[in-house]
Design a protein around this motif. Structure first.
Motif, PDB file in Angstrom:
ATOM      1  N   THR A  11      44.770 125.883  18.118  1.00  0.00           N
ATOM      2  CA  THR A  11      44.410 127.110  18.848  1.00  0.00           C
ATOM      3  C   THR A  11      42.966 127.523  18.536  1.00  0.00           C
ATOM      4  O   THR A  11      42.375 127.071  17.553  1.00  0.00           O
ATOM      5  CB  THR A  11      45.351 128.305  18.556  1.00  0.00           C
ATOM      6  OG1 THR A  11      44.943 128.983  17.374  1.00  0.00           O
ATOM      7  CG2 THR A  11      46.810 127.880  18.450  1.00  0.00           C
ATOM      8  N   GLY A  35      50.079 125.965  19.006  1.00  0.00           N
ATOM      9  CA  GLY A  35      49.510 125.498  20.263  1.00  0.00           C
ATOM     10  C   GLY A  35      49.033 124.068  20.145  1.00  0.00           C
ATOM     11  O   GLY A  35      49.372 123.356  19.194  1.00  0.00           O
ATOM     12  N   ASP A  62      49.237 132.741  17.167  1.00  0.00           N
ATOM     13  CA  ASP A  62      48.589 131.494  16.761  1.00  0.00           C
ATOM     14  C   ASP A  62      49.493 130.639  15.880  1.00  0.00           C
ATOM     15  O   ASP A  62      49.169 129.482  15.603  1.00  0.00           O
ATOM     16  CB  ASP A  62      47.267 131.776  16.044  1.00  0.00           C
ATOM     17  CG  ASP A  62      47.394 132.758  14.893  1.00  0.00           C
ATOM     18  OD1 ASP A  62      48.235 133.669  14.977  1.00  0.00           O
ATOM     19  OD2 ASP A  62      46.637 132.627  13.910  1.00  0.00           O
ATOM     20  N   PHE A 101      45.267 132.804  25.544  1.00  0.00           N
ATOM     21  CA  PHE A 101      46.010 131.601  25.157  1.00  0.00           C
ATOM     22  C   PHE A 101      46.887 131.174  26.337  1.00  0.00           C
ATOM     23  O   PHE A 101      47.185 131.981  27.222  1.00  0.00           O
ATOM     24  CB  PHE A 101      46.923 131.906  23.966  1.00  0.00           C
ATOM     25  CG  PHE A 101      46.253 131.902  22.623  1.00  0.00           C
ATOM     26  CD1 PHE A 101      45.051 132.564  22.421  1.00  0.00           C
ATOM     27  CD2 PHE A 101      46.819 131.241  21.557  1.00  0.00           C
ATOM     28  CE1 PHE A 101      44.437 132.571  21.181  1.00  0.00           C
ATOM     29  CE2 PHE A 101      46.220 131.244  20.302  1.00  0.00           C
ATOM     30  CZ  PHE A 101      45.022 131.910  20.114  1.00  0.00           C
TER      31      PHE A 101
END
Length: 212
Positions: A11, A35, A62, A101
């Motif tokens: 991320t 991620g 995150d 995101f």
């Protein structure tokens, strides 16, 4: 044969997702799948490992934002965090969109974790410790056999996790670190949620937030 690990920063927040595996069995887990899921899947495949679970320290985007995508490719149980972080997992759609995101659906883990539970990777046992303060449901994973702590956003190299987020509590964080983490053997290696590794002994001596 030994417990191996690879730390992969994912991320835009460069969160440390850790791939843990037992050399002997090839069994593996991923912690904090925030991620960059295609990269994580590629690393697992390149090593010929069998991921058996995802472990989550806490519910921030995150650390948990890639979980739903990952389990769509790799159908494994999601273990953790503690149920006090449910509000964070339920808010993921809004928060991931807010920060730019990839949008994550809300989800519940396969199982919430409690203090004192034991998880395993092959022949290695990890104790679950509940360390509220950064978030109310934050947990960490400690393997005495491998002298390794997966600390999430509780403890970092010469600093500690932020407590200015919703339901954060600075006094709780300090108290939990002192009573549950600083009592671990000094040679215990610490994989933090961001940045470099450290050890319990180093933090006892040099962390300015933890000096008595």
């Amino acid at each position: 044969m030994a417990l191996q690990f690879e730390i992969m920063a994912v991320t835009p927040f460069r969160q440390n997702c850790t791939l843990l595996w037992d050399d002997g069995s090839g069994e593996a887990v991923l912690t904090d799948v925030g991620g960059d899921v295609p990269h994580l899947l590629a690393q697992v495949k390149a090593k010929g490992l069998q991921v058996k679970a995802v472990w989550l320290t806490h519910g921030h985007l995150d650390h948990a934002g890639g979980v739903v995508e990952f389990v769509s490719h790799c159908d494994v149980p999601v273990l953790g965090p503690h149920c006090e972080d449910e509000f964070l997992l339920q808010s993921l759609p809004e928060v991931t969109a807010q920060y730019g995101f990839p949008v994550s659906p809300a989800f519940e883990p396969t199982r919430w974790l409690e203090e004192g539970e034991t998880l395993s990777v092959g022949n290695y046992a990890f104790q679950v410790l509940h360390i509220p303060g950064h978030t109310p449901g934050h947990v960490v994973f400690y393997c005495a056999q491998a002298e390794l702590l997966i600390a999430g956003d509780v403890l970092f190299y010469e600093t500690i996790g932020r407590t200015d987020f919703p339901r954060g509590n600075h006094e709780d964080l300090i108290g939990n670190i002192r009573s549950k983490l600083l009592v671990l053997p000094p040679q215990t290696r610490v994989i933090a949620g961001h940045g470099r590794m450290t050890t319990i002994g180093h933090e006892r001596q040099f962390n300015p937030f933890l000096q008595f």
